[in-house]
Each structure stands twice: as structure tokens, then as C-alpha cells.
Design a protein around this motif. Sequence first.
Motif, PDB file in Angstrom:
ATOM      1  N   VAL A 163       0.702  -1.094   0.044  1.00 11.67           N
ATOM      2  CA  VAL A 163      -0.040  -0.132   0.162  1.00 11.67           C
ATOM      3  C   VAL A 163       0.806   1.155   0.152  1.00 11.67           C
ATOM      4  CG1 VAL A 163      -1.857  -1.221   1.013  1.00 11.67           C
ATOM      5  CG2 VAL A 163      -0.288   0.013   2.406  1.00 11.67           C
ATOM      6  N   ASN A 164       2.260   1.188   0.162  1.00  7.78           N
ATOM      7  CA  ASN A 164       2.983   2.356   0.235  1.00  7.78           C
ATOM      8  C   ASN A 164       3.714   2.411  -1.251  1.00  7.78           C
ATOM      9  OD1 ASN A 164       2.628   3.008   2.617  1.00  7.78           O
ATOM     10  ND2 ASN A 164       4.286   1.301   3.592  1.00  7.78           N
ATOM     11  N   GLY A 165       3.273   1.367  -2.141  1.00  7.20           N
ATOM     12  CA  GLY A 165       3.786   1.667  -3.531  1.00  7.20           C
ATOM     13  C   GLY A 165       4.894   0.627  -3.687  1.00  7.20           C
ATOM     14  N   LEU A 166       5.541  -0.167  -2.767  1.00  7.69           N
ATOM     15  CA  LEU A 166       6.446  -0.887  -2.985  1.00  7.69           C
ATOM     16  C   LEU A 166       6.354  -1.972  -4.240  1.00  7.69           C
ATOM     17  CD1 LEU A 166       9.786  -1.838  -2.724  1.00  7.69           C
ATOM     18  CD2 LEU A 166       8.803  -3.036  -0.586  1.00  7.69           C
ATOM     19  N   MET A 167       6.954  -2.340  -5.209  1.00  9.08           N
ATOM     20  CA  MET A 167       6.501  -3.187  -6.180  1.00  9.08           C
ATOM     21  C   MET A 167       6.682  -4.621  -5.661  1.00  9.08           C
ATOM     22  SD  MET A 167       4.823  -4.104  -8.753  1.00  9.08           S
ATOM     23  CE  MET A 167       4.563  -2.869  -9.626  1.00  9.08           C
ATOM     24  N   LEU A 168       5.924  -5.546  -5.354  1.00  9.75           N
ATOM     25  CA  LEU A 168       6.208  -6.868  -4.843  1.00  9.75           C
ATOM     26  C   LEU A 168       6.132  -8.041  -5.937  1.00  9.75           C
ATOM     27  CD1 LEU A 168       4.051  -6.668  -1.652  1.00  9.75           C
ATOM     28  CD2 LEU A 168       6.471  -6.387  -1.823  1.00  9.75           C
ATOM     29  N   THR A 169       5.160  -8.125  -6.647  1.00 12.71           N
ATOM     30  CA  THR A 169       5.224  -9.046  -7.721  1.00 12.71           C
ATOM     31  C   THR A 169       5.041  -8.358  -9.155  1.00 12.71           C
ATOM     32  OG1 THR A 169       3.864 -10.463  -6.573  1.00 12.71           O
ATOM     33  CG2 THR A 169       3.982 -11.111  -8.797  1.00 12.71           C
ATOM     34  N   PRO A 170       5.779  -8.450 -10.040  1.00 13.79           N
ATOM     35  CA  PRO A 170       5.785  -7.485 -11.327  1.00 13.79           C
ATOM     36  C   PRO A 170       4.913  -7.853 -11.987  1.00 13.79           C
ATOM     37  CG  PRO A 170       8.193  -8.515 -10.942  1.00 13.79           C
ATOM     38  CD  PRO A 170       7.285  -9.249 -10.018  1.00 13.79           C
ATOM     39  N   PRO A 171       4.253  -7.139 -12.627  1.00 10.86           N
ATOM     40  CA  PRO A 171       2.936  -6.986 -13.580  1.00 10.86           C
ATOM     41  C   PRO A 171       3.200  -8.032 -14.584  1.00 10.86           C
ATOM     42  CG  PRO A 171       3.269  -4.695 -13.365  1.00 10.86           C
ATOM     43  CD  PRO A 171       4.761  -5.399 -12.696  1.00 10.86           C
ATOM     44  N   GLN A 172       2.436  -9.284 -14.572  1.00 12.37           N
ATOM     45  CA  GLN A 172       2.661 -10.425 -15.524  1.00 12.37           C
ATOM     46  C   GLN A 172       1.348 -11.164 -15.487  1.00 12.37           C
ATOM     47  OE1 GLN A 172       4.642 -13.796 -13.110  1.00 12.37           O
ATOM     48  NE2 GLN A 172       5.439 -11.917 -11.782  1.00 12.37           N
TER      49      GLN A 172
END
Length: 520
Positions: A163-172
Motif C-alpha cells: 500500500v506504500n507503493g513498493l512493487m512486490l510481484t511484477p505485472p505479469q
Amino acid sequence: MCLLLLGVACFYGLNAFAQVRGPFPWQKNSSYYQSQQVPTNTQQRTYRTHSSSRSTTTPTYGVSSRTYSQPTTGSRTTRTYGASAPRSYTPTSRSSIGVSSKPFDWIDRFKDGYARIRKSGRWGLADQQKNVLIQPQYRDIQLISNDLVAVKADNWKWGFASVNGLMLTPPQFDNIGKAYGNWVEVRSRGKVGLVDKQSGTLLVPAKFSQILPANNGLYQVNENGKWGLLNNAGQVILTPQFQHIEGFVNGFAKVKDKGKWGLIDEKGRIVAYPQFDDVQALSNGLLRVRQTGKWGIAGDNGQTLVAARFDEIGGFQGELSKVRIDKLWGFVNRSGKVVIEPQFDEVQDFKEGLAPVMAMDQGGMLDNKTEFQGALKSGKGLFGKANSFKTLEQSTTKNRKSWGFVDGTGRIVISPQFFYVHPFNDSLAIVVQHETQLYGAIDHSGRQVIPTQYKLLKSFSEGFAAVFTEGKWGFLNTKGELAIKPQFFKVKPFENGYAQVMIKQKEGWFYINKQGNRVR
């Protein structure tokens, strides 16, 4: 040229219309737009701050003049008209939505402390304190949990971020599906996988046709039309191989293959390969199985213990199991041998060495106890299998079916005389009288320990039986004494020294000890 002149005219016309009518309704309803009013000589107009500072002096008309300035610090001053004095306010942080350089096009309703925000067709996230957590930059954004959002990037794929904007799983992923417990369903190329709801970690690759939650923290997965199991860590514990898997009961689940049923346990192990028309797991680890329309008993490895030759069969409680042939009930042992011939209209399981059975009430007319027992044991006369006792049945004053008790050999220990009975617990059995429909209790000899005088009386457990009297529930001890006075709206049996009780529906359940004191 005509079109250009027409466009200029429309622009100034709409601007004049907006000044007369004020903000549009959707602007009025947004807390992120400042209200604007047509000023008079004694009114003040407030303006939003902008990123660049500027100072403007307006032409003088008569005796009225006005000036305003907008510094970069976020402070605002008001235009003055006539003798009105200026006013100011304390500036807020630039991270606040209310003082962003440009207003947002849309702000969703808050959910779980967060709201989606949109600006120029892009989506972001803000918290309830109006702080922008994720700047509007994604094609779409969906709140998954208090810690996780799904985001749609410019490649039209979905990924996961905090929720703070850190990407965890790349868009795929092509799409985001339902949330199951701690997991979120993801889809890619028509296949389904699972992502951890807290960390955004891909636990199950998108390779299954379908994933469904099962009970006990397990998940059913379908691959190429066959079903298997995942555990709560996302590991395949049963390779997809069955046509159908049912829910778990008593630690086992039915599986179907080629029209036959088998059984698996919660670890994905095959207990009984599909070979039965039907199979049911019993609480004692045995299996009730049906073949060619008849029921039998199998072990927990599927090995036959009692051949499937009965119209109905119970589960072993002790050494004997009830069985039905046609309309009559008897008992078999664990080797499948019939110990008590089917002769009773109804039976219950053995407990404390005795089993409740329903037979014709002797009505006090039989003086020869042995003859009566022999009739029961042989299944003749009293049960319509022969006519030798027809005159006896006609001579009874009651001529009704009642409940009594038999031992493990089929010998009548307590003659049928009650409207209904419960199995023995704590050496006492609850009985209901025919005429009054009142409850009491008897011991193994049939002696009445608790008179049949109560409207409701439940089976004994740990030396106490719940009793309903005076419009409330209380508890009796094995002597028939009122150990805990009636005061409860609902009760449950004692277990491990405590009983759950409820005084009022709206107050819910709580526990009492055997002294009747509330403990938790």
C-alpha cells in the motif's frame, strides 16, 4: 476562420456561464476543490495555491482596488474588496491531498482506511489522513488487503504492490480473481495460480484450470479435467487424478474415479482406492461401504471387514454394529458374524454394554420372563414372523411398541416399556414415560433413579445432566439432586470439567465449572 471564431465564442461563453452558475455539482461535492463564489464589495474570494509564486495588480476602477499573491510555501491570502481585511490559514504538508498542485478527477469512498484516487486517467491510493501513498500512475488499482494492492501497468498486466507503493510481484498476470483466505487468485493465459495476500509472493504458478477452497485449509485444484489437492503452503499433496473430490468429514474426503468412490485423508494419502458404489468415513476410523446396493464395513485401508450384504449398517461402537435386513434390526461383530438376529423395529448403538431396542410393549402381561426373552431372541411372534404369539399380542392391554434394553447376547435386560430412551452414560439412561411424556433416568437394572417428572432431561456427561424445569435450564447430578439451579436460556453438556451456558440470547455463551460458577 468561422470555426475558430465559433470556438473562441464558446470558450468565453462557457467561462461566463461557469462564473454565473458557480462550480458544477460534482465539484461542489468534492472536498478537494475549494468553493468559489461571485465576489461583492464586502466579500472575499479564496484561491488554491499553485506551484509557482506570482503577484498581480489589477487595474483600478473608481475607488476599488484589489491585489493577491500566492507564495510557494503553501500559504494563501485572500483578495480584498473595499475595506475588508485579509485572512490567512496555517499551511498543511504538500503530501496532503487538499494542497496537491492539481486536484484529482475522482476519489473513491474509503474502504479499510484507503481510497483510490484518479488523475488524468491514472489511478493511485490515499489513506484516510489524506496522504497520497501511491501517486496516480497505474491504469487500474484494486485494494486486496490492508497491506496489498493489485496494480495494472501500461503493459495491461497485473502485479502486486504494498500500500506504500513498493512493487512486490511484477505485472505479469492477465487478471486478478477471488481472494481465498490468505491467497489471491491470479490468471494468466487461461490458467489459475495463487499469490500470498500478505507478501504478494507467487505461491502457486498459474498452471491449473481451476482452484477451489476445501475445508481444513486445503484447496482443490483441477488440471486437464482431473482434481487434486494443495495444502495451505501451496504445495501439491495429491496429484490431480480424480473426477471429483468432496469435502472432508472426520478427516477424510470421498474421491470419485470411473464411477466408483474411494477415500483420501487430509495429507492427500489414498486410504481406499475408488472401488465402491459409495463410501463413508466413520469416527472410529472404519469405513461404511456400499456395493451392489448393500452395505458393509471396511478398515481404514479399504480391506473388507463385514461383507456388503445388509440393507443398512451402523458403525462399530465397541464390538458390535447394528445392521438392518428388510425392516428389522440386529447386530454383527467385527468379523461380520450376526450375533443378534435382526428382529427389532429400531435399535441404537451399544453403550456401557447395553443397547436400546424397540419392540412390542409387554404391558405387564407376561409373567414368564424367559418366554418373552426367547420370543425376542428368536424373532417370532412378537414381531410378526410367526403366529405362535398372536393371542399374546392381542391380549396385552397396551399393544404398543416401546423401548427397552438388550445386552451383547441379545438377552432382554430391561423390558420394552418406555416411549423413548437414550443410551447409557455415567451408568444412567434417560427415559421418557408414555402417558405423561416426562423425563427421568434408570440404572442398568431398570431401577428408576430419577423420577419421570421433568419436561426435558439430556444425557449425563461427566456426572451432570442438563434439566429443563421452571422455564430454565439447570443441571442434575447422578443422584438426581439439583446441583446447579435452573437459570440458563441454553446449555451444552459438560466437557473437560466445564459447560457452555447462555443466560440471554443477546449476551452469548460463557463457561461455568461444576460448582455453577462463571469461569470465562
